[in-house]
Design a protein around this motif. Structure first.
Motif, PDB file in Angstrom:
ATOM      1  N   ARG A 631       0.842  -1.208   0.000  1.00 54.75           N
ATOM      2  CA  ARG A 631       0.000   0.000   0.000  1.00 54.75           C
ATOM      3  C   ARG A 631       0.872   1.252   0.000  1.00 54.75           C
ATOM      4  NH1 ARG A 631      -3.003  -2.352   4.325  1.00 54.75           N
ATOM      5  NH2 ARG A 631      -4.272  -3.907   3.291  1.00 54.75           N
ATOM      6  N   VAL A 632       1.969   1.187   0.747  1.00 52.31           N
ATOM      7  CA  VAL A 632       2.880   2.334   0.806  1.00 52.31           C
ATOM      8  C   VAL A 632       3.549   2.519  -0.557  1.00 52.31           C
ATOM      9  CG1 VAL A 632       4.897   3.305   1.976  1.00 52.31           C
ATOM     10  CG2 VAL A 632       3.276   1.894   3.258  1.00 52.31           C
ATOM     11  N   VAL A 633       3.998   1.412  -1.141  1.00 51.33           N
ATOM     12  CA  VAL A 633       4.647   1.466  -2.457  1.00 51.33           C
ATOM     13  C   VAL A 633       3.663   2.004  -3.500  1.00 51.33           C
ATOM     14  CG1 VAL A 633       5.638   0.049  -4.300  1.00 51.33           C
ATOM     15  CG2 VAL A 633       6.231  -0.430  -1.920  1.00 51.33           C
ATOM     16  N   ALA A 634       2.416   1.568  -3.422  1.00 49.71           N
ATOM     17  CA  ALA A 634       1.401   1.983  -4.402  1.00 49.71           C
ATOM     18  C   ALA A 634       1.195   3.495  -4.366  1.00 49.71           C
ATOM     19  CB  ALA A 634       0.085   1.259  -4.140  1.00 49.71           C
ATOM     20  N   LYS A 635       1.311   4.068  -3.165  1.00 44.65           N
ATOM     21  CA  LYS A 635       1.113   5.514  -3.022  1.00 44.65           C
ATOM     22  C   LYS A 635       2.335   6.291  -3.500  1.00 44.65           C
ATOM     23  CE  LYS A 635      -1.079   5.368   1.280  1.00 44.65           C
ATOM     24  NZ  LYS A 635      -1.204   5.901   2.621  1.00 44.65           N
ATOM     25  N   GLY A 636       3.422   5.576  -3.766  1.00 47.72           N
ATOM     26  CA  GLY A 636       4.651   6.238  -4.194  1.00 47.72           C
ATOM     27  C   GLY A 636       5.413   6.812  -3.011  1.00 47.72           C
ATOM     28  N   GLU A 637       5.100   6.354  -1.810  1.00 48.41           N
ATOM     29  CA  GLU A 637       5.776   6.882  -0.628  1.00 48.41           C
ATOM     30  C   GLU A 637       6.984   6.028  -0.272  1.00 48.41           C
ATOM     31  OE1 GLU A 637       2.740   7.010   2.332  1.00 48.41           O
ATOM     32  OE2 GLU A 637       1.721   8.704   1.356  1.00 48.41           O
ATOM     33  N   THR A 638       7.868   6.601   0.540  1.00 48.55           N
ATOM     34  CA  THR A 638       9.042   5.844   0.969  1.00 48.55           C
ATOM     35  C   THR A 638       8.650   4.996   2.169  1.00 48.55           C
ATOM     36  OG1 THR A 638      10.043   7.981   0.622  1.00 48.55           O
ATOM     37  CG2 THR A 638      11.528   6.216   1.303  1.00 48.55           C
ATOM     38  N   ILE A 639       9.221   3.812   2.209  1.00 46.97           N
ATOM     39  CA  ILE A 639       8.890   2.917   3.316  1.00 46.97           C
ATOM     40  C   ILE A 639       9.711   3.271   4.546  1.00 46.97           C
ATOM     41  CG2 ILE A 639       8.999   0.505   4.078  1.00 46.97           C
ATOM     42  CD1 ILE A 639       8.067  -0.216   1.309  1.00 46.97           C
ATOM     43  N   THR A 640       8.975   3.579   5.608  1.00 47.58           N
ATOM     44  CA  THR A 640       9.674   3.916   6.853  1.00 47.58           C
ATOM     45  C   THR A 640       9.534   2.782   7.867  1.00 47.58           C
ATOM     46  OG1 THR A 640       7.677   5.054   7.524  1.00 47.58           O
ATOM     47  CG2 THR A 640       9.439   6.432   6.648  1.00 47.58           C
ATOM     48  N   GLN A 641       8.623   1.860   7.569  1.00 47.98           N
ATOM     49  CA  GLN A 641       8.421   0.745   8.503  1.00 47.98           C
ATOM     50  C   GLN A 641       9.622  -0.189   8.512  1.00 47.98           C
ATOM     51  OE1 GLN A 641       6.034   1.520   6.152  1.00 47.98           O
ATOM     52  NE2 GLN A 641       3.999   0.977   6.899  1.00 47.98           N
ATOM     53  N   ASP A 642       9.650  -0.994   9.569  1.00 47.25           N
ATOM     54  CA  ASP A 642      10.685  -2.009   9.714  1.00 47.25           C
ATOM     55  C   ASP A 642      10.430  -3.109   8.677  1.00 47.25           C
ATOM     56  OD1 ASP A 642      12.528  -3.768  10.601  1.00 47.25           O
ATOM     57  OD2 ASP A 642      11.348  -4.446  12.334  1.00 47.25           O
ATOM     58  N   VAL A 643      11.434  -3.395   7.858  1.00 45.17           N
ATOM     59  CA  VAL A 643      11.250  -4.440   6.844  1.00 45.17           C
ATOM     60  C   VAL A 643      12.125  -5.661   7.143  1.00 45.17           C
ATOM     61  CG1 VAL A 643      10.493  -2.900   5.006  1.00 45.17           C
ATOM     62  CG2 VAL A 643      12.927  -3.342   5.292  1.00 45.17           C
ATOM     63  N   SER A 644      12.620  -5.712   8.398  1.00 49.85           N
ATOM     64  CA  SER A 644      13.563  -6.784   8.721  1.00 49.85           C
ATOM     65  C   SER A 644      12.912  -8.170   8.711  1.00 49.85           C
ATOM     66  CB  SER A 644      14.210  -6.516  10.083  1.00 49.85           C
ATOM     67  OG  SER A 644      13.178  -6.432  11.039  1.00 49.85           O
ATOM     68  N   THR A 645      11.595  -8.213   8.820  1.00 47.70           N
ATOM     69  CA  THR A 645      10.952  -9.536   8.804  1.00 47.70           C
ATOM     70  C   THR A 645      10.749 -10.030   7.375  1.00 47.70           C
ATOM     71  OG1 THR A 645       8.835  -8.430   8.886  1.00 47.70           O
ATOM     72  CG2 THR A 645       9.677  -9.275  10.981  1.00 47.70           C
ATOM     73  N   LEU A 646      11.125  -9.163   6.400  1.00 47.91           N
ATOM     74  CA  LEU A 646      10.919  -9.568   5.002  1.00 47.91           C
ATOM     75  C   LEU A 646      11.950 -10.591   4.562  1.00 47.91           C
ATOM     76  CD1 LEU A 646      10.080  -6.536   2.702  1.00 47.91           C
ATOM     77  CD2 LEU A 646       8.595  -8.350   3.516  1.00 47.91           C
ATOM     78  N   GLU A 647      11.492 -11.516   3.788  1.00 44.43           N
ATOM     79  CA  GLU A 647      12.346 -12.521   3.164  1.00 44.43           C
ATOM     80  C   GLU A 647      13.249 -11.849   2.130  1.00 44.43           C
ATOM     81  OE1 GLU A 647      11.826 -16.186   3.160  1.00 44.43           O
ATOM     82  OE2 GLU A 647      13.642 -16.166   1.925  1.00 44.43           O
ATOM     83  N   ASN A 648      12.675 -10.868   1.406  1.00 40.96           N
ATOM     84  CA  ASN A 648      13.342 -10.323   0.223  1.00 40.96           C
ATOM     85  C   ASN A 648      13.175  -8.805   0.129  1.00 40.96           C
ATOM     86  OD1 ASN A 648      10.621 -10.573   0.016  1.00 40.96           O
ATOM     87  ND2 ASN A 648      10.603 -11.362  -2.066  1.00 40.96           N
ATOM     88  N   PRO A 649      13.767  -8.017   1.060  1.00 37.99           N
ATOM     89  CA  PRO A 649      13.523  -6.567   1.091  1.00 37.99           C
ATOM     90  C   PRO A 649      13.857  -5.845  -0.220  1.00 37.99           C
ATOM     91  CG  PRO A 649      15.167  -7.228   2.755  1.00 37.99           C
ATOM     92  CD  PRO A 649      14.681  -8.472   2.123  1.00 37.99           C
ATOM     93  N   ALA A 650      14.789  -6.393  -0.986  1.00 35.31           N
ATOM     94  CA  ALA A 650      15.208  -5.692  -2.216  1.00 35.31           C
ATOM     95  C   ALA A 650      14.067  -5.578  -3.230  1.00 35.31           C
ATOM     96  CB  ALA A 650      16.385  -6.424  -2.841  1.00 35.31           C
ATOM     97  N   ILE A 651      13.112  -6.448  -3.099  1.00 29.32           N
ATOM     98  CA  ILE A 651      12.014  -6.476  -4.069  1.00 29.32           C
ATOM     99  C   ILE A 651      11.207  -5.172  -4.044  1.00 29.32           C
ATOM    100  CG2 ILE A 651      10.084  -7.455  -2.719  1.00 29.32           C
ATOM    101  CD1 ILE A 651      11.316  -8.774  -6.045  1.00 29.32           C
ATOM    102  N   LEU A 652      11.214  -4.508  -2.886  1.00 30.90           N
ATOM    103  CA  LEU A 652      10.411  -3.290  -2.747  1.00 30.90           C
ATOM    104  C   LEU A 652      10.861  -2.208  -3.720  1.00 30.90           C
ATOM    105  CD1 LEU A 652      10.013  -3.205   1.113  1.00 30.90           C
ATOM    106  CD2 LEU A 652       8.213  -3.597  -0.569  1.00 30.90           C
ATOM    107  N   GLU A 653      12.158  -2.121  -3.904  1.00 27.54           N
ATOM    108  CA  GLU A 653      12.680  -1.096  -4.799  1.00 27.54           C
ATOM    109  C   GLU A 653      12.250  -1.365  -6.243  1.00 27.54           C
ATOM    110  OE1 GLU A 653      16.739   0.962  -6.140  1.00 27.54           O
ATOM    111  OE2 GLU A 653      16.849  -0.445  -4.452  1.00 27.54           O
ATOM    112  N   GLN A 654      12.319  -2.635  -6.596  1.00 22.98           N
ATOM    113  CA  GLN A 654      11.900  -3.018  -7.950  1.00 22.98           C
ATOM    114  C   GLN A 654      10.424  -2.647  -8.186  1.00 22.98           C
ATOM    115  OE1 GLN A 654      11.420  -7.303  -8.986  1.00 22.98           O
ATOM    116  NE2 GLN A 654      13.405  -6.947  -9.977  1.00 22.98           N
ATOM    117  N   LEU A 655       9.585  -2.916  -7.179  1.00 24.08           N
ATOM    118  CA  LEU A 655       8.149  -2.681  -7.331  1.00 24.08           C
ATOM    119  C   LEU A 655       7.787  -1.200  -7.272  1.00 24.08           C
ATOM    120  CD1 LEU A 655       6.829  -5.631  -5.147  1.00 24.08           C
ATOM    121  CD2 LEU A 655       6.689  -5.457  -7.638  1.00 24.08           C
TER     122      LEU A 655
END
Ligand code: PRX
Length: 659
Positions: A631-655
């Motif tokens: 939802r944050v990515v869809a709005k075009g906003e920067t992610i400020t939340q903790d993403v450490s529980t993500l399996e693959n954080p790099a994917i966010l930049e691609q999306l």
């Protein structure tokens, strides 16, 4: 709870109702409103029984009011009998309204047709007699897939007259959606048209019916009745297909209405939920009709001299309650419009209000927002250029109206003298629940204000406890009301799961987040589930995801909403293809292909606005898709939340990269 609740609205402007609106109003002044609220609280059964006796005509009077023995499967007026169509037609004619115009119909091309109550009764009776001669009877199910037309009202009313349960499918839904509804209700009859006209273009309807029936599972359909709207050539199956005018031809003008039990289902209407396929919301006959009529009288303070116009399509609940049933049950003259607000130009609504002398106008925020934009581009179509002094009350429905759009509507359309009724309700509630009363409630832009008398709206936490004012929570109804959903057709378990979760003390869960301010006013903050509101239309993210993954190229998809200035929300889809991730022009072409696919699977309203391709989706280590981040990515906003529980954080930049 969704993060949309986090923001606290600060709105200090208050607009008391003008003296002209208070004088002579059905509910005049806040004291009158409070007195009714108190009456309903003191003795709800006596309150509802009195209203049901005063506002409906019964063929067999009821002696029971509310039966809670099988809660939450409530029954209202359960031993009474009536006929809904007789309440809308004969009851009006008996009051001397036979020659009063019931519907002023304006076609897409501007051609106007008028039909009086007596004439409408004849059309409905002939068509009902025709259906009867084809063997249709009490309890059968009919799918109605028609354009906005007097014929659509005739079809719905004829079903009601016979006790045939109708399920209207919006003409913008695809053949696939139509087929799913035909199968789910077990329809034996389909009523449709050759084509519909919108914005100067013909859109085929009968071919979609052919396609739906060919998909299988629709073997119960014995007849397809076709209203000839444009005269376009259509495929024809002899023995199954009949023209609507041939069904009516030669039939007697009188059709004795079939008395039905108060609880007999009047209609089933599909709406989106957070999981699975759309749900068939089942409504009753008496409780639903009572609330349709009563809310027209209360919310729109309706008068005999009114010209009422609700711009919704009969394919949605708003068109059921505030076109086909409520205004007719109140004997009003109403405008019905086939086309779109921007054709031939964006002054169409204002021009129609002036020409037909509309006094009560009811539309959706999305229409208002798009017309604000349109008249910036074409000042000729600004409402100031039209004679709108005929307006008395203006209304809004379907989604939150932002204070800026509210102010524009209030100033430019209502000329600062028409109260705006911002009506909060749902397919499931049957009619308005929280809304201002034009002759009583001081207005605050963006708030749907206060619950109607008899409606026990509240805001609670996860355990069903009331939250303090100013805090966000779940919008619930603590007590049942006559027009409430009775069940989900064919799925009582889902009914309980969706609306009466055990932790909420038996309250009806609306699915919206809300908060109340210090004056007790309700502010709706949007859905708390995975339901989107696109141009006032409800869409489940799961429905769009299922449509996408049904495409042969798609491996995985996640759908979220992002705020949009015009449509309220826009659909954003994150897609992983079975092949490698496309880029550039190729990505654009595939995105277009997927959009068209979704339109075919569900309907054009579900088309994703943005499609982003990724090698994967952001997931937790246990494989759960992190929609919150999307939802944050869809709005075009920067992610400020903790993403450490993500399996693959790099994917966010691609999306994050749009096409
Ligand atoms: O989220 C609320 C929003 O629309 C939802 C109901 O959608 P539907 O069943 O399609 O019915 C639409 C026509 C009644 C609600 O759960 N909604 C409806 N009216 C309002 C609204 N949100 C804010 N303000 C409203 N006036």
């Amino acid at each position: 709870m969704s993060n949309s609740i986090e923001s606290v609205l600060v709105e200090t402007r208050v607009f008391p109702p003008p003296a002209s609106a208070v004088q002579g109003a059905t509910i005049s002044g806040m004291d009158a409103y409070r007195a009714l609220v108190a009456q309903a609280e003191r003795d709800p059964n006596a309150f509802w029984a009195r209203l049901a006796r005063e506002h409906l005509q019964w063929t067999k009077p009821f002696t029971q009011v509310l039966d809670e023995s099988k809660a939450p499967f409530y029954r209202w007026f359960g031993d009474g009998e009536l006929n809904v169509s007789a309440n809308c037609l004969e009851a009006q004619i008996a009051q001397g309204k036979g020659d009063k115009v019931a519907i002023i119909f304006e076609a897409d091309d501007g051609k106007v047709d008028k039909i009086t109550y007596s004439q409408l009764l004849v059309r409905v009776s002939r068509f009902a007699n025709g259906l009867k001669s084809l063997g249709y009877k009490l309890g059968d199910r009919a799918i109605i897939y028609m354009p906005m037309s007097i014929e659509a009202v005739v079809a719905m009313q004829a079903c009601a007259r016979l006790g045939v349960i109708h399920s209207v499918v919006f003409g913008g839904f695809s053949a696939k959606s139509l087929q799913e509804r035909i199968v789910d209700v077990g329809a034996s009859l389909v009523i449709t048209a050759d084509e519909q006209m919108r914005g100067g273009k013909a859109i085929a309807l009968k071919p979609a019916v052919e396609e739906a029936l060919a998909m299988g599972g629709c073997e119960a359909v014995r007849r397809v009745v076709v209203y000839k709207r444009t005269g376009a050539k259509v495929d024809w199956t002899e023995g199954r297909d009949l023209w609507m005018h041939d069904v009516e031809a030669g039939q007697p003008d009188v059709c004795t209405p079939t008395p039905v039990n108060a609880e007999h289902p009047l209609f089933i209407l599909y709406t989106s939920g957070s999981t699975g396929k759309p749900k068939g919301v089942q409504h009753s006959s008496a409780g639903y009709l009572l609330w349709s009529a009563l809310t027209v009288k209360w919310t729109f303070d309706s008068r005999d001299s009114d010209v009422f116009w609700c711009t919704a399509d009969v394919g949605w609940v708003t068109g059921h309650t505030y076109i086909t049933y409520g205004p007719l049950a109140c004997g009003l003259t109403q405008v019905m419009f086939e086309g779109v607000p921007t054709y031939p130009d964006s002054g169409r609504f204002w021009d129609m209000i002036a020409r037909h002398k509309v006094s009560v106008f009811y539309t959706a925020p999305t229409a208002i927002r798009s017309l604000i934009k349109a008249c910036e581009g074409n000042p000729k179509t600004h409402p100031r250029n039209y004679a709108l002094d005929c307006l008395r009350i203006i209304g809004s429905v379907g989604e939150p109206i932002n204070p800026e759009a509210w102010m524009w509507y209030y100033k430019n359309v209502g000329r600062e003298r028409c109260p705006i009724v911002d009506t909060w309700w749902q397919t499931e509630t049957g009619g308005h629940m929280i809304t201002p009363l034009p002759g009583a409630t001081p207005l605050k832009p963006g708030s749907c204000t206060l619950p109607l008398p008899g409606i026990s709206a509240a805001i609670v936490d996860e355990t069903g406890e009331d939250v303090p004012s100013g805090s966000g929570g779940f919008l619930v109804m603590k007590r049942p009301w006559p027009a409430m959903i009775r069940t989900i057709w064919g799925d009582p378990d889902r009914f309980i799961k969706s609306y009466f979760p055990p932790e909420l003390k038996g309250y009806y869960l609306a699915g919206d987040g809300a908060q109340r301010d210090a004056d007790g006013y309700f502010w709706i903050m949007g859905r708390i589930d995975d339901v989107l509101n696109v141009s006032g239309h409800r869409l489940g993210t799961m429905e769009v995801e299922s449509a996408l993954v049904a495409h042969e190229m798609v491996a995985e998809a996640a759908v979220v909403g992002r705020p949009d200035d015009t449509t309220g929300e826009a659909v954003v889809a994150f897609v992983v293809l079975k092949r490698s991730r496309p880029e550039g022009d190729e990505a654009k072409a595939i995105a277009q292909q997927l959009r068209d696919w979704v339109a075919k699977e569900i309907g054009p309203i579900a088309k994703p606005r943005d499609i982003r391709f990724g090698d994967n989706l952001p997931k937790t280590r246990s494989g759960k898709i992190m929609r919150r981040l999307l939802r944050v990515v869809a709005k075009g906003e920067t992610i400020t939340q903790d993403v450490s529980t993500l399996e693959n954080p790099a994917i966010l930049e691609q999306l994050s990269k749009s096409l």
